[in-house]
Design an enzyme around this catalytic site. Structure first.
Site, mmCIF file in Angstrom:
data_model
loop_
_atom_site.group_PDB
_atom_site.id
_atom_site.type_symbol
_atom_site.label_atom_id
_atom_site.label_comp_id
_atom_site.label_asym_id
_atom_site.label_seq_id
_atom_site.Cartn_x
_atom_site.Cartn_y
_atom_site.Cartn_z
ATOM 1 N N GLU A 180 26.075 -11.004 27.788
ATOM 2 C CA GLU A 180 27.402 -11.463 27.370
ATOM 3 C C GLU A 180 28.473 -11.082 28.396
ATOM 4 O O GLU A 180 29.573 -10.667 28.048
ATOM 5 C CB GLU A 180 27.741 -10.915 25.976
ATOM 6 C CG GLU A 180 26.798 -11.436 24.896
ATOM 7 C CD GLU A 180 27.119 -10.929 23.506
ATOM 8 O OE1 GLU A 180 27.737 -9.853 23.393
ATOM 9 O OE2 GLU A 180 26.756 -11.598 22.536
ATOM 10 N N GLU A 211 20.817 -15.183 20.523
ATOM 11 C CA GLU A 211 21.151 -14.348 19.372
ATOM 12 C C GLU A 211 21.711 -15.249 18.279
ATOM 13 O O GLU A 211 22.883 -15.623 18.306
ATOM 14 C CB GLU A 211 22.172 -13.261 19.722
ATOM 15 C CG GLU A 211 21.634 -12.170 20.634
ATOM 16 C CD GLU A 211 22.641 -11.042 20.848
ATOM 17 O OE1 GLU A 211 23.651 -10.979 20.108
ATOM 18 O OE2 GLU A 211 22.422 -10.236 21.776
#
Length: 597
Positions: free
Chosen positions: A166, A242
């Protein structure tokens, strides 16, 4: 165990041994689950219909001290044996996705970065700052040779490895991402590399790197998310790395996060119709020890010990209604066989057991026990935990006010996270986070040579956002006395609480002080149980020498999960360290969890 080599490629879709392959994966963090339970959880993952398991790899656990590496975890019940976890998955017929990024987030202390990065020289973490990168290289020199033989082209089950995590929501240093990519390639990683970011143009463009395949993380809106992601995959497949099917809890939350199973199942249908998925989390597990992370918005919010996450399996591995509903969805896409023959073992090795109540058998307060646990370090001004080589736990700062006969106000600069202040052993102040910087009037203490003790608690380092670079724990500034001067001359006691076998319970106990409480109970058989800490204030729990985690009456979590693998037939020992002076006299071990309403 198969040793046949294979191939995994990313073209217009994923290809396993030149055949189209849909990744249906679930997240299990080996470092949040005791090894005795790995096979049970992995078997349940395969029986859901998944063909792959995903896990992060936490740098701070594998290199707890600079230059000291641990890839087994003798002090944490073997939970760090990542190679064994991967081989167990392979034996059960699962492929593996590894995420060994220096930074993992994961609601884990410091996002998986080791605390010693904050000890000395200043550096820009998660950038191409060479002072930071050289530490990553040293770590990868040890880690990557362990992972390389696990890759599919060497007969292992590993399909892909992640480069950072991320990053697009943090920065845009492409040189940094390229450096990580090259480090991995130079150390024998040959399978595809990938990144994961939020499905946002800014995030994806910040992190797009040649030779690193982009994927997305989200919990809803798959069609919109994948439509954005497609602009960055160069014609490749879409994957949600995710798929957030739940959420984590923080102390002081009103309730345990609980989502709707049917809504999540419908989102899963959308994802599988369009691409590939990793369910986050299949099982969350537990933030054992002091390893919970934290977030920082308007204030510090530290995560609870449980990482149940409202996952498909409960914290102790029980099948949920959400699991059953997801299995129905996955079955509609058929099992994508992978050429690995599963070798099933026994499921659910421990049943839930209620052992009942047990009373305090011994106790000693912190001040009487202090010299059992730590040697003082003399400093002129207060120093942070990290500067004294301590990563986690508590630190006691002690000084004598030789020049001030009346203490009426205090102020702590550059202090984190929570302070309990004593003047001549009288509790005069409890403050946390931004309150520490405020001026605090206290009930005046008048005496010669007033002894000032400040117990600082590290409640968990922030794991997400820009503050990650600035979070030393303890006091790294000064203590202002009566608005006039900074107190100099301190003795500091490092209290990571990793040596409680040295406690001498005959030293003495004073009511209202931080203290250690010892319990024993007999187990006729070993099973999973839940430690109910009602009646107690705040602190942490240890079972047969294993650090179970933190407790706090603030909730929402009301019981700590105690895996039966930590227990033994016969006598077992529990130690609580409680800081608020609130002791209930007894605790109980129940057969059901209580994470809050």
């Amino acid at each position: 165990m198969t040793t046949k080599t294979g191939t995994f490629e990313i073209r217009d879709q994923f290809y396993l041994n030149n055949e189209p392959f849909r990744i249906i994966s679930g997240g299990i963090h080996y470092f949040r689950i005791l090894p005795e339970y790995w096979e049970d959880r992995l078997q349940k993952l395969r029986e859901l219909g998944c063909n792959t398991v995903e896990t992060y790899i936490p740098w701070n656990m594998h290199e707890p001290v600079k230059g000291t590496f641990d890839f087994y975890g003798e002090n944490v019940h073997g939970m760090l044996d990542v190679v064994s976890f991967v081989r167990t998955a392979q034996r059960l017929g699962l492929w593996v996705i590894l995420r060994p990024s220096p930074y993992i987030c994961a609601e884990w202390d410091f996002g998986g970065l080791p605390s010693w990065l904050l000890a000395g020289e200043e550096m820009d973490i998660r950038t191409s700052d060479e002072r930071y990168l050289r530490h990553v290289r040293d770590y990868y020199d040890k880690l990557m040779p362990l992972l390389a033989p696990l890759q599919i082209d060497q007969g292992g089950p590993v399909l892909m490895l992640q480069v950072e995590n991320e990053y697009g929501s943090f920065g845009n240093d492409k040189k940094y991402l390229e450096s990580l990519r090259d480090m991995m390639r130079e150390r024998g990683i040959t399978v595809p590399l990938f990144a994961s970011d939020g499905p946002d143009h800014n995030m994806l463009s910040n992190a797009i790197t040649e030779g690193v395949f982009p994927t997305a993380n989200f919990g809803s809106g798959a069609r919109k998310a994948f439509s954005i992601l497609k602009e960055y995959t160069d014609g490749g497949p879409c994957m949600c790395t995710e798929f957030w099917i739940g959420w984590f809890d923080a102390w002081h939350d009103e309730a345990h996060h609980k989502g709707d199973a049917e809504t999540a199942a419908k989102e899963l249908e959308d994802i599988l119709e369009l691409g590939n998925v990793n369910i986050y989390m299949f099982e969350g597990g537990t933030n054992f020890g002091f390893m919970n992370g934290a977030n920082y918005g308007s204030r510090l919010t530290a995560d609870v010990t449980s990482y149940d996450y409202d996952a498909l399996l409960t914290e102790d591995g029980q099948i949920t209604e959400k699991y059953r509903r997801f299995r129905e969805v996955v079955s509609g896409y058929g099992r994508t066989e992978n050429g690995q023959s599963p070798a099933y073992g026994k499921k659910l090795p421990f049943e839930r057991v209620a052992y009942g109540s047990c009373s305090v058998v011994q106790k000693v307060d912190l001040f009487h026990a202090l010299d059992c646990l730590a040697e003082p370090v003399d400093t002129v001004s207060p120093k942070s935990m990290e500067r004294l080589g301590q990563g986690y736990g508590y630190m006691l700062y002690s000084s004598v006010l030789h020049t001030e006969r009346r203490l009426h106000s205090l102020r702590l600069y550059q202090a984190a996270d929570r302070a309990i202040v004593f003047a001549d052993r009288k509790r005069v102040l409890t403050a946390a986070d931004r309150e520490l910087l405020e001026r605090h009037e206290i009930d005046p203490v008048t005496a010669e040579d007033i002894r000032l003790d400040i117990l600082m608690e590290n409640m968990g380092r922030v794991n997400y956002g820009p503050i990650i670079n600035w979070q030393r724990k303890g006091i790294d500034g000064c203590v202002m006395i009566n608005d006039r001067f900074a107190q100099h001359g301190w003795q500091q006691y490092c209290l990571p609480l990793d040596n409680l076998e040295k406690l001498d319970y005959t030293r003495g106990w004073e009511e209202g002080m931080p203290a250690f409480y010892r319990f024993t109970f007999l187990a006729g058989k070993t099973g999973d149980t839940f430690l109910d800490f009602r009646g107690w204030g705040k602190g942490c729990a240890f079972v047969n020498g294993f650090h179970l985690g933190r407790f706090w009456e603030a909730g929402p979590q009301k019981r700590l999960y105690l895996p039966g693998a930590l227990l033994k037939e016969g006598e077992n020992e529990i130690i609580l360290f409680e800081t608020e002076g609130k002791c209930g006299g007894s605790i109980s071990l129940q057969a059901e969890p209580d994470l809050g309403r």
